[in-house]
Scaffold this motif. Structure first.
Motif, PDB file in Angstrom:
ATOM      1  N   GLY A  15      71.713 174.324  94.603  1.00  0.00           N
ATOM      2  CA  GLY A  15      72.512 173.466  93.749  1.00  0.00           C
ATOM      3  C   GLY A  15      71.785 172.946  92.527  1.00  0.00           C
ATOM      4  N   SER A  16      70.527 173.356  92.356  1.00  0.00           N
ATOM      5  CA  SER A  16      69.793 172.935  91.155  1.00  0.00           C
ATOM      6  C   SER A  16      68.611 173.870  90.931  1.00  0.00           C
ATOM      7  N   PHE A  17      68.165 173.953  89.672  1.00  0.00           N
ATOM      8  CA  PHE A  17      67.006 174.780  89.354  1.00  0.00           C
ATOM      9  C   PHE A  17      65.740 174.209  89.983  1.00  0.00           C
ATOM     10  N   THR A  18      65.644 172.881  89.991  1.00  0.00           N
ATOM     11  CA  THR A  18      64.438 172.246  90.530  1.00  0.00           C
ATOM     12  C   THR A  18      64.280 172.533  92.016  1.00  0.00           C
ATOM     13  N   SER A  19      65.353 172.343  92.795  1.00  0.00           N
ATOM     14  CA  SER A  19      65.289 172.600  94.235  1.00  0.00           C
ATOM     15  C   SER A  19      65.003 174.068  94.513  1.00  0.00           C
ATOM     16  N   ALA A  20      65.638 174.950  93.749  1.00  0.00           N
ATOM     17  CA  ALA A  20      65.397 176.379  93.919  1.00  0.00           C
ATOM     18  C   ALA A  20      63.953 176.729  93.602  1.00  0.00           C
ATOM     19  N   GLY A  21      63.413 176.114  92.544  1.00  0.00           N
ATOM     20  CA  GLY A  21      62.016 176.363  92.192  1.00  0.00           C
ATOM     21  C   GLY A  21      61.075 175.951  93.301  1.00  0.00           C
ATOM     22  N   SER A  59      65.262 178.898  85.574  1.00  0.00           N
ATOM     23  CA  SER A  59      66.317 178.812  84.569  1.00  0.00           C
ATOM     24  C   SER A  59      66.337 180.052  83.676  1.00  0.00           C
ATOM     25  N   ARG A  60      65.155 180.538  83.306  1.00  0.00           N
ATOM     26  CA  ARG A  60      65.080 181.733  82.449  1.00  0.00           C
ATOM     27  C   ARG A  60      65.660 182.955  83.165  1.00  0.00           C
ATOM     28  N   GLN A  61      65.367 183.095  84.453  1.00  0.00           N
ATOM     29  CA  GLN A  61      65.862 184.243  85.208  1.00  0.00           C
ATOM     30  C   GLN A  61      67.388 184.207  85.347  1.00  0.00           C
ATOM     31  N   ILE A  62      67.928 183.019  85.555  1.00  0.00           N
ATOM     32  CA  ILE A  62      69.384 182.894  85.665  1.00  0.00           C
ATOM     33  C   ILE A  62      70.047 183.199  84.325  1.00  0.00           C
TER      34      ILE A  62
END
Length: 297
Positions: free
Chosen positions: A16-22, A33-36
């Motif tokens: 649900g967020s770039f930070t959590s995914a990172g 974010s760049r990959q998405i």
């Protein structure tokens, strides 16, 4: 389609967020974010709607997530099969079955299974309603009725026997029924209104005994344990599975030479667990145990 970007997209959609995914992927928020953004550009669609509270999948994103999720599940299943083939079986196995069968018969036998396979942990989920295996509510189900989910792998397990039972006190007070039609003169205990498939089938047995007769139960209970306790208390006659009555000296079988109705049981699991060693070991164990005790089922 780049698999690394698809894998990152799947993680972002779950998080649900770039930070959590990172954090889950052990890389920076900006790299995720760049990959998405690169994946969106390659597909020429927006996959997420950005909100202050997080990321929400667009319609296109939802479609891609369904596909990505299926791929991830297949990869995880393949990995699990490979790992199981190289080592002794281990990990959690979730089993579901109806309350009385699970408590009375299955639980004591699982002791021997867990001793034989000490690295397999068991989560036993007892419920008279059928849990949805396709939705991941359990791994394996022991169904005491014809399975209703057509997409499950189904293996016949055993034939269960049921009979009419009463307590000695009840027989002393009301007399032994002379024949099947004489049951109209006795207090009958039934399961009443229930959505549990096995209990529904047991309720239909009285209709099989005397077709066309509208039975008037003296007591209706939607729980098999409660019916058993009511019969032991001398409150009436009820249809009960033999496995539940085994070793209970307080009960008398009505019409002992008459087979009321038998019903089959099934060992069920979803197709993605077809190659699971844990599932196969449990199935084979149950078949051996049931074969050895077929006289009490």
């Amino acid at each position: 389609m780049d698999w690394d970007r698809l894998r990152i997209f799947h993680t972002v959609a779950q998080s649900g967020s770039f930070t959590s995914a990172g954090n889950r992927l052990n890389c920076s928020q900006s790299a995720v974010s760049r990959q998405i953004r690169a994946l969106e550009e390659s597909l020429n669609v927006s996959l997420f709607t950005r909100h202050a509270r997080g990321l929400v999948l667009t319609h296109e994103g939802q479609e891609l997530f369904k596909t990505a999720n299926g791929v991830v599940q297949q990869l995880e299943e393949t990995q699990r099969r490979i790992m199981e083939s190289k080592q002794s079986p281990k990990g959690l196995l979730r089993i579901t079955t109806m309350v009385t069968f699970g408590a009375v018969w299955l639980t004591p036998h699982l002791k021997h299974f867990m001793e034989e396979y000490p690295d397999i942990d068991i989560k036993l989920i007892l419920d008279d309603a059928d849990l949805d295996l396709a939705a991941g509510e359990a791994d394996v189900a022991i169904r005491l009725h014809e399975p209703e989910q057509a997409d499950l792998i189904q293996r016949p397990l055993a034939t269960f026997h049921v009979h009419l039972y009463a307590s000695p006190d009840y027989i002393d007070r009301m007399g032994m029924p002379l024949d099947q039609s004489d049951l109209c003169n006795h207090d009958l205990i039934t399961f009443g209104e229930t959505n549990a498939p096995t209990l529904k089938n047991l309720s239909k047995i009285l209709e099989i005994i005397q077709p066309g007769i509208k039975w008037k139960p003296r007591l209706q209970v939607n729980n098999l344990y409660a019916v058993l306790n009511a019969v032991e208390a001398g409150m009436g006659i009820a249809v009960l599975p033999d496995y539940l009555v085994h070793n209970r000296k307080k009960l008398v079988r009505i019409f002992p030479d008459w087979e009321v109705q038998n019903y089959n049981s099934f060992f069920c699991y979803p197709p993605e667990l077809k190659g699971s060693l844990k599932v196969a070991l449990l199935r084979d164990f149950l078949v051996r145990q049931i074969k050895a005790e077929s006289n009490i089922l």
